[in-house]
Design an enzyme around this catalytic site. Structure first.
Site, PDB file in Angstrom:
ATOM      1  N   ASN A   1      -0.945  -4.021  -0.258  1.00  0.00           N
ATOM      2  CA  ASN A   1      -0.038  -4.296  -1.123  1.00  0.00           C
ATOM      3  C   ASN A   1      -1.351  -5.300  -2.559  1.00  0.00           C
ATOM      4  O   ASN A   1      -1.404  -6.206  -2.148  1.00  0.00           O
ATOM      5  CB  ASN A   1       1.224  -4.613  -1.026  1.00  0.00           C
ATOM      6  CG  ASN A   1       1.446  -5.225  -2.504  1.00  0.00           C
ATOM      7  OD1 ASN A   1       1.274  -4.505  -4.125  1.00  0.00           O
ATOM      8  ND2 ASN A   1       2.964  -5.798  -2.656  1.00  0.00           N
ATOM      9  N   TRP A   2      -2.118  -4.556  -3.331  1.00  0.00           N
ATOM     10  CA  TRP A   2      -2.858  -5.187  -3.689  1.00  0.00           C
ATOM     11  C   TRP A   2      -1.720  -6.054  -5.524  1.00  0.00           C
ATOM     12  O   TRP A   2      -2.920  -6.653  -5.783  1.00  0.00           O
ATOM     13  CB  TRP A   2      -4.160  -4.543  -4.179  1.00  0.00           C
ATOM     14  CG  TRP A   2      -4.640  -4.119  -3.163  1.00  0.00           C
ATOM     15  CD1 TRP A   2      -4.642  -4.232  -2.490  1.00  0.00           C
ATOM     16  CD2 TRP A   2      -5.685  -2.441  -3.925  1.00  0.00           C
ATOM     17  NE1 TRP A   2      -5.389  -3.182  -1.447  1.00  0.00           N
ATOM     18  CE2 TRP A   2      -6.561  -1.843  -2.436  1.00  0.00           C
ATOM     19  CE3 TRP A   2      -5.964  -1.560  -4.627  1.00  0.00           C
ATOM     20  CZ2 TRP A   2      -6.952  -1.697  -2.472  1.00  0.00           C
ATOM     21  CZ3 TRP A   2      -7.173  -0.865  -4.551  1.00  0.00           C
ATOM     22  CH2 TRP A   2      -7.493  -0.729  -3.331  1.00  0.00           C
ATOM     23  N   LYS A   3      -1.375  -5.639  -5.334  1.00  0.00           N
ATOM     24  CA  LYS A   3       0.179  -6.484  -6.531  1.00  0.00           C
ATOM     25  C   LYS A   3      -0.772  -6.514  -7.970  1.00  0.00           C
ATOM     26  O   LYS A   3      -1.082  -5.192  -8.424  1.00  0.00           O
ATOM     27  CB  LYS A   3       0.936  -7.922  -6.401  1.00  0.00           C
ATOM     28  CG  LYS A   3       1.039  -7.585  -4.470  1.00  0.00           C
ATOM     29  CD  LYS A   3       1.889  -9.018  -4.667  1.00  0.00           C
ATOM     30  CE  LYS A   3       1.824  -9.050  -2.978  1.00  0.00           C
ATOM     31  NZ  LYS A   3       2.499 -10.342  -2.788  1.00  0.00           N
TER      32      LYS A   3
ATOM     33  N   HIS B   1      10.131  -4.749  -2.946  1.00  0.00           N
ATOM     34  CA  HIS B   1       9.734  -5.728  -2.619  1.00  0.00           C
ATOM     35  C   HIS B   1      10.528  -6.837  -3.416  1.00  0.00           C
ATOM     36  O   HIS B   1      11.107  -6.837  -4.215  1.00  0.00           O
ATOM     37  CB  HIS B   1       8.014  -5.825  -3.707  1.00  0.00           C
ATOM     38  CG  HIS B   1       7.498  -6.700  -2.451  1.00  0.00           C
ATOM     39  ND1 HIS B   1       7.552  -8.069  -3.187  1.00  0.00           N
ATOM     40  CD2 HIS B   1       6.463  -7.016  -1.826  1.00  0.00           C
ATOM     41  CE1 HIS B   1       6.395  -8.500  -2.946  1.00  0.00           C
ATOM     42  NE2 HIS B   1       5.576  -7.891  -1.338  1.00  0.00           N
TER      43      HIS B   1
ATOM     44  N   GLU C   1       9.434  -9.829  -4.646  1.00  0.00           N
ATOM     45  CA  GLU C   1       9.233 -10.112  -6.358  1.00  0.00           C
ATOM     46  C   GLU C   1       9.724  -8.769  -6.833  1.00  0.00           C
ATOM     47  O   GLU C   1      10.216  -9.679  -8.564  1.00  0.00           O
ATOM     48  CB  GLU C   1       7.487  -9.125  -6.276  1.00  0.00           C
ATOM     49  CG  GLU C   1       7.140 -11.061  -5.634  1.00  0.00           C
ATOM     50  CD  GLU C   1       5.560 -10.962  -4.860  1.00  0.00           C
ATOM     51  OE1 GLU C   1       4.926  -8.976  -5.296  1.00  0.00           O
ATOM     52  OE2 GLU C   1       4.984 -11.345  -4.138  1.00  0.00           O
TER      53      GLU C   1
ATOM     54  N   GLU D   1       9.652  -8.034   5.353  1.00  0.00           N
ATOM     55  CA  GLU D   1       9.107  -9.429   4.432  1.00  0.00           C
ATOM     56  C   GLU D   1       9.800 -10.715   5.004  1.00  0.00           C
ATOM     57  O   GLU D   1      10.172 -10.767   3.309  1.00  0.00           O
ATOM     58  CB  GLU D   1       8.190  -9.098   3.057  1.00  0.00           C
ATOM     59  CG  GLU D   1       7.050  -7.505   3.177  1.00  0.00           C
ATOM     60  CD  GLU D   1       6.293  -7.867   2.076  1.00  0.00           C
ATOM     61  OE1 GLU D   1       4.960  -7.229   2.414  1.00  0.00           O
ATOM     62  OE2 GLU D   1       7.112  -7.785   1.528  1.00  0.00           O
TER      63      GLU D   1
ATOM     64  N   GLY E   1       2.782 -15.278   0.734  1.00  0.00           N
ATOM     65  CA  GLY E   1       1.648 -15.813  -0.749  1.00  0.00           C
ATOM     66  C   GLY E   1       1.646 -16.652  -0.032  1.00  0.00           C
ATOM     67  O   GLY E   1       1.129 -18.071  -0.578  1.00  0.00           O
TER      68      GLY E   1
ATOM     69  N   SER F   1       1.800 -13.062   4.844  1.00  0.00           N
ATOM     70  CA  SER F   1       1.177 -14.014   5.181  1.00  0.00           C
ATOM     71  C   SER F   1       0.211 -13.284   6.439  1.00  0.00           C
ATOM     72  O   SER F   1      -0.763 -14.073   7.169  1.00  0.00           O
ATOM     73  CB  SER F   1       1.214 -15.743   5.351  1.00  0.00           C
ATOM     74  OG  SER F   1       1.009 -16.198   4.125  1.00  0.00           O
TER      75      SER F   1
ATOM     76  N   GLY G   1      -0.985  -8.468   1.687  1.00  0.00           N
ATOM     77  CA  GLY G   1      -0.381  -9.153   0.369  1.00  0.00           C
ATOM     78  C   GLY G   1      -2.199  -9.777  -0.370  1.00  0.00           C
ATOM     79  O   GLY G   1      -3.386  -8.743  -0.158  1.00  0.00           O
ATOM     80  N   GLY G   2      -2.128 -10.832  -0.137  1.00  0.00           N
ATOM     81  CA  GLY G   2      -3.164 -11.280  -0.338  1.00  0.00           C
ATOM     82  C   GLY G   2      -4.899 -10.856   0.091  1.00  0.00           C
ATOM     83  O   GLY G   2      -6.208 -10.839  -0.377  1.00  0.00           O
TER      84      GLY G   2
HETATM   85  P1  13P Z   1       0.710 -11.564   1.046  1.00  0.00           P
HETATM   86  O1  13P Z   1       0.311 -11.090   2.162  1.00  0.00           O
HETATM   87  O2  13P Z   1      -0.207 -12.723   0.281  1.00  0.00           O
HETATM   88  O3  13P Z   1       1.903 -12.769   2.063  1.00  0.00           O
HETATM   89  O4  13P Z   1       2.080 -10.869   0.918  1.00  0.00           O
HETATM   90  C1  13P Z   1       2.817 -10.057   1.438  1.00  0.00           C
HETATM   91  C2  13P Z   1       3.214  -8.898   0.852  1.00  0.00           C
HETATM   92  O5  13P Z   1       3.901  -9.571  -0.385  1.00  0.00           O
HETATM   93  C3  13P Z   1       2.786  -8.000   0.794  1.00  0.00           C
HETATM   94  O6  13P Z   1       3.426  -6.481   0.145  1.00  0.00           O
END
Ligand code: 13P
Length: 247
Positions: free
Chosen positions: A10-12, A92, A94, A164, A170, A209, A230-231
């Site tokens: 997920n590149w957000k 998600h 967010e 999640e 994050g 993470s 994510g990251g």
């Molecule tokens: P991180 O891997 O950066 O913690 O993010 C997880 C995420 O929200 C994937 O959708």
């Protein structure tokens, strides 16, 4: 039962045209698992074109529950179909916390995504406060039930769940593999109360993470069927190592 593993990035709201192209070019795939990338909407045409002759699948990070009309800033499922999108990340944390998406709205989005023939990646998970209050599973069950009640048990077999925990997103602070497995099993047992068959089929990914140094241990757990990253999915070497640990 062996479920096929899924590793999704997920590149957000990250990347540029240049970095996205470079990232896609470097991603490794294996016949034994599904690799999914979720770029920003604006990069979907480019990414879809690039992966056409590869095994990489493409996800959107959201979609409207509405078919079309006066919904400024929204993107419909039929628009996503024009670009060979196969998965849609929905609910998600967010989106829930920053944009006010409710359980009911997420359920409508999941229903619309299934009706369009795409695979929803339904994100669920508790906040730190909820974990400390001992209501982690209650929160996850409520988020799952909101969807089950709208789409029905049989359709839920086509849903990919992503657990999640909000406190792990994050933050660099992943759930331990034991903590994650406990919740994944709890989610599967909850679905099994409606249908044992559906519970066995549903893929449950872990997100929060995930990195190359913890992915193998997470993937070794009985009820962890992959990851929503994510990251670490923005770093091609790191993402490839995570993919490799799932094969
Ligand atoms: P991180 O891997 O950066 O913690 O993010 C997880 C995420 O929200 C994937 O959708």
């Amino acid at each position: 039962m062996t479920r096929r593993k899924i590793v999704a990035g997920n590149w957000k709201m990250n990347g540029s045209l240049e970095s996205v192209v470079e990232l896609v070019q470097g991603i490794q795939t294996y016949a034994t698992l599904d690799v999914v990338v979720a770029p920003s909407f604006v990069y979907l045409p480019v990414v879809s074109n690039m992966v056409r002759d590869t095994d990489i699948k493409v996800a959107a990070q959201n979609a409207s529950e509405q078919a079309k009309g006066a919904y400024t800033g929204e993107v419909s499922l039929s628009m996503l179909q024009d670009f060979s999108v196969s998965h849609v990340i929905l609910g998600h944390s967010e989106r829930r916390s920053l944009y006010g998406e409710t359980d009911a709205q997420v359920a409508q989005k999941v229903a619309a995504t299934l009706a369009a023939g795409l695979t929803p990646i339904l994100c669920i998970g508790e906040t730190l406060e909820q974990r400390e209050a001992g209501i982690t599973l209650d929160v996850c069950q409520r988020q799952i039930d909101a969807v089950l009640d709208v789409i029905g048990t049989e359709e839920f077999a086509k849903v990919v769940v992503a657990y999640e925990p909000v406190w792990a997103i994050g933050t660099g602070k992943s759930a331990t593999s034991e903590q994650a497995q406990e919740v994944h099993k709890g989610i599967r047992d909850h679905i099994a109360k409606r249908s044992e068959t559906v519970a066995q089929v549903v893929a449950i990914l872990y997100g929060g993470s995930v990195k190359a140094s913890n992915s193998a241990e997470l993937f070794a757990q009985a009820d962890i069927d992959g990851a929503l990253v994510g990251g670490a999915s923005l770093d091609v070497q790191e993402f490839n190592s995570i993919i490799e640990s799932a094969k």
